[in-house]
Design a protein around this motif. Structure first.
Motif, PDB file in Angstrom:
ATOM      1  N   LEU A   1       0.863  -1.185   0.000  1.00 16.88           N
ATOM      2  CA  LEU A   1       0.000   0.000   0.000  1.00 16.88           C
ATOM      3  C   LEU A   1       0.892   1.224   0.000  1.00 16.88           C
ATOM      4  N   GLN A   2       0.660   2.107  -0.960  1.00 17.58           N
ATOM      5  CA  GLN A   2       1.419   3.352  -1.015  1.00 17.58           C
ATOM      6  C   GLN A   2       0.479   4.516  -0.728  1.00 17.58           C
ATOM      7  N   VAL A   3       0.817   5.291   0.254  1.00 19.32           N
ATOM      8  CA  VAL A   3       0.018   6.466   0.613  1.00 19.32           C
ATOM      9  C   VAL A   3       0.963   7.633   0.865  1.00 19.32           C
ATOM     10  N   ARG A   4       0.389   8.824   0.886  1.00 18.23           N
ATOM     11  CA  ARG A   4       1.209   9.986   1.189  1.00 18.23           C
ATOM     12  C   ARG A   4       1.631   9.946   2.649  1.00 18.23           C
TER      13      ARG A   4
ATOM     14  N   THR B   1       0.326 -15.373   8.666  1.00 17.62           N
ATOM     15  CA  THR B   1       0.081 -14.771   7.354  1.00 17.62           C
ATOM     16  C   THR B   1       1.388 -14.262   6.762  1.00 17.62           C
ATOM     17  N   ASN B   2       1.372 -14.044   5.468  1.00 18.56           N
ATOM     18  CA  ASN B   2       2.456 -13.312   4.830  1.00 18.56           C
ATOM     19  C   ASN B   2       2.245 -11.816   5.077  1.00 18.56           C
ATOM     20  N   PRO B   3       3.233 -10.987   4.776  1.00 14.64           N
ATOM     21  CA  PRO B   3       3.177  -9.579   5.172  1.00 14.64           C
ATOM     22  C   PRO B   3       2.422  -8.687   4.186  1.00 14.64           C
ATOM     23  N   ILE B   4       2.157  -7.487   4.650  1.00 14.97           N
ATOM     24  CA  ILE B   4       1.706  -6.373   3.812  1.00 14.97           C
ATOM     25  C   ILE B   4       2.629  -5.198   4.130  1.00 14.97           C
ATOM     26  N   TRP B   5       3.097  -4.530   3.098  1.00 20.36           N
ATOM     27  CA  TRP B   5       3.956  -3.356   3.292  1.00 20.36           C
ATOM     28  C   TRP B   5       3.137  -2.078   3.165  1.00 20.36           C
ATOM     29  N   VAL B   6       3.539  -1.056   3.896  1.00 18.90           N
ATOM     30  CA  VAL B   6       2.962   0.280   3.753  1.00 18.90           C
ATOM     31  C   VAL B   6       4.121   1.250   3.526  1.00 18.90           C
ATOM     32  N   LEU B   7       4.118   1.869   2.362  1.00 20.87           N
ATOM     33  CA  LEU B   7       5.246   2.707   1.953  1.00 20.87           C
ATOM     34  C   LEU B   7       4.769   4.112   1.617  1.00 20.87           C
ATOM     35  N   PRO B   8       5.638   5.074   1.774  1.00 19.09           N
ATOM     36  CA  PRO B   8       5.269   6.437   1.375  1.00 19.09           C
ATOM     37  C   PRO B   8       5.235   6.567  -0.142  1.00 19.09           C
TER      38      PRO B   8
END
Length: 564
Positions: A430-433, A556-563
């Motif tokens: 997931l990419q968010v500001r 579970t496998n991971p989820i990334w959160v990136l800028p």
């Protein structure tokens, strides 16, 4: 991970496709040509080591990699068909096994599997005879059991390391490619005079060979999972990184938990050994940095996965898309009443004769039938070979032992966004500001059907594990992620129906990833890196007292959160 609670939203957060690389991440675009905000973002990521040559193999410069292998943008956000499977199964074409392909397939299908992989051991006999002879049996099984996807693969003796599952998409060249691969790269067939460095190079070359066959369109896909990675301590951290870097579309993960779980059933009902046959000690070939505890399972899981802040987390903290699975490693199964057919000559025929009834109950076998105990659940866009391989490659996977839960859906969303079609699933990015608030939303269907041991498992606790993404390591033998820890535990009081948890991840101020773990709570202890990191982790399994049904876990496998 952020720390604030500002609920300002940014709904433009769909996963970015690999072909739609933001300019800030595309280093072919000069910084002078970027907008001021993109230039700032690039500077931030470069300073954190998240861009550049060292980050080339991570999800960071290619956040859409997970969705770039077949899943449509619509289905990548949800609506997957979860297919249970097992990628590590032996038959009469292995020197230490006995069943026919159809025997394993029928049992696996009856125990709830949708897909499986036949992985007989690589060897001189298998390369010369077995890989050809097993294929007609697999083709026949595909025809007899159309509701089961049956892949052909092999268990590769990784040069200088442990074993690995290697399998390919079905097709007219599947036998040819597997045979070439085994003949050229199986560790048992390489010169004994090879140095460790030469063998490690052959392992890299073997993975690259598989990728080249896909690029040449000889096969439609190939995958690699390292098997029982900590069992003998000979899969060093830098080798695991090297395999991933050799071709990240092929080498995608390792077993989070080994097979052979029945080996832990206490005597006199079982062999009273160690789950997974994890009863080894360091040898001259072992990586010297591994602790003694790494040679044992923890709640049935491999130390590399079970240790919060350990080796798996060190890979995820780099941004490496590296996934876990579980399987049976079925050779000879607990409570079975057969033996190899009389008159068998494996070396001459490449197989044992069909098994026959022997009238005795085998309580000393260490394996369960495929699907009886462990499941690798893959989020697939459809019921097809390609969809399962895409799901595995994308990390849309959760695993459990003993049917601990019925179903699971985990997503990270911008806080407050409850649209069913949004949210980044397992394996996604997931990419968010920066400054945007995000949350984890977790839906779990509790188990209400007895497992194959005859009881209904009860989920007692769910842990959320979060780690900061710090970029590529300078020491490729690093195997800790000091910033990763359990940040939240949910106690479960319901015993039926569905439960939903949400966890506020705060405002994004630095890149992070999360993964989820659950347990029946029967056996726990502080994690190997301390109670402040993992207060209620899995317990170290002790040989002779390691009943596999005595504690059950899901991961579970991971989820990334990136800028963005």
């Amino acid at each position: 991970m952020g720390h604030g609670h500002d609920h300002s939203h940014d709904h433009s957060h769909d996963a970015v496709s690999e072909n739609d690389l933001p300019e800030a991440l595309d280093l072919s675009v000069p910084t002078a040509e970027l907008s001021s905000s993109d230039a700032t973002r690039r500077s931030f990521l470069l300073g954190a080591g998240l861009l550049g040559a060292g980050a080339a193999a991570s999800v960071l410069p290619h956040p859409g990699a997970a969705a770039a292998h077949g899943a449509s943008p619509q289905t990548a956000q949800g609506g997957f068909r979860w297919l249970a499977g097992d990628h590590h199964i032996h038959t009469q074409y292995s020197s230490d096994a006995q069943y026919r392909v159809i025997d394993q397939a029928r049992h696996g299908h009856a125990y709830g599997l949708d897909w499986l992989v036949i992985t007989d051991h690589g060897s001189a006999t298998h390369a010369k005879i077995g890989v050809d002879k097993v294929n007609p049996d697999i083709v026949k099984t595909r025809a007899e059991l159309p509701g089961l996807l049956t892949f052909q693969g092999l268990e590769w003796n990784i040069p200088a390391a442990e074993h690995a599952t290697v399998f390919v998409h079905p097709g007219r060249n599947e036998v040819e490619v597997l045979k070439q691969f085994e003949t050229r790269y199986d560790g048992s067939l390489l010169p004994s005079t090879n140095t460790a460095a030469q063998n490690e190079a052959m392992a890299i070359a073997g993975i690259q060979f598989l990728g080249e066959q896909v690029k040449a369109r000889k096969i439609d896909g190939a995958l690699f999972f390292a098997n029982h990675p900590a069992r003998r301590g000979i899969d060093s951290p830098h080798e695991i990184r090297n395999w991933r870097d050799a071709d990240p579309t092929v080498a995608v993960g390792f077993e989070g938990a080994p097979g052979h779980q029945a080996a832990g059933i206490p005597a006199p009902n079982g062999r009273g050994g160690a789950r997974g046959y994890y009863d080894n000690s360091p040898s001259a070939a072992s990586f010297p940095g591994y602790p003694l505890e790494s040679y044992r399972t923890w709640g049935g899981f491999d130390w590399m996965t079970a240790t919060v802040g350990g080796l798996w987390d060190s890979l995820l903290a780099e941004g490496r898309a590296w996934w876990i699975t579980v399987n049976s490693d079925s050779h000879v199964n607990y409570l079975d009443q057969t033996e190899r057919g009389p008159g068998s000559d494996f070396n001459a025929n490449g197989k044992y004769n069909d098994p026959v009834y022997n009238g005795s109950i085998n309580t000393q076998a260490g394996d369960f039938w495929p699907g009886y105990y462990g499941r690798t659940n893959v989020g697939s866009a459809s019921f097809s070979y390609r969809a399962v391989m895409d799901g595995l490659r994308s990390g849309r996977v959760w695993v459990d032992h003993g049917r601990l839960i019925k179903a699971l859906d985990a997503r990270v969303r911008v806080t407050g966004d409850r649209r069913w079609s949004t949210g980044t699933p397992l394996g996604g990015v997931l990419q968010v500001r920066r400054g945007t608030s995000t949350e984890l939303v977790l839906d779990i269907d509790l188990q209400d059907v007895p497992n194959w041991a005859g009881f209904i498992p009860v989920l007692k606790r769910v842990d959320v594990i979060v780690g900061t993404v710090t970029g590529p390591v300078t020491d490729r033998d690093a195997f800790t992620a000091p910033d990763t820890r359990v940040v939240k535990s949910f106690e479960v009081s319901k015993t039926s129906g569905k439960i939903t948890f949400s966890y506020d991840l705060g405002r994004l101020d630095k890149p992070f990833y999360l993964r989820v773990r659950g347990t029946d709570g029967n056996r726990t202890q502080p994690g190997l890196l301390g109670a402040s990191v993992d207060p209620y982790g899995p317990q170290l399994d002790v040989s002779g007292a390691a009943d596999p049904w005595g504690d059950l876990w899901f991961y579970t496998n991971p989820i990334w959160v990136l800028p963005r």
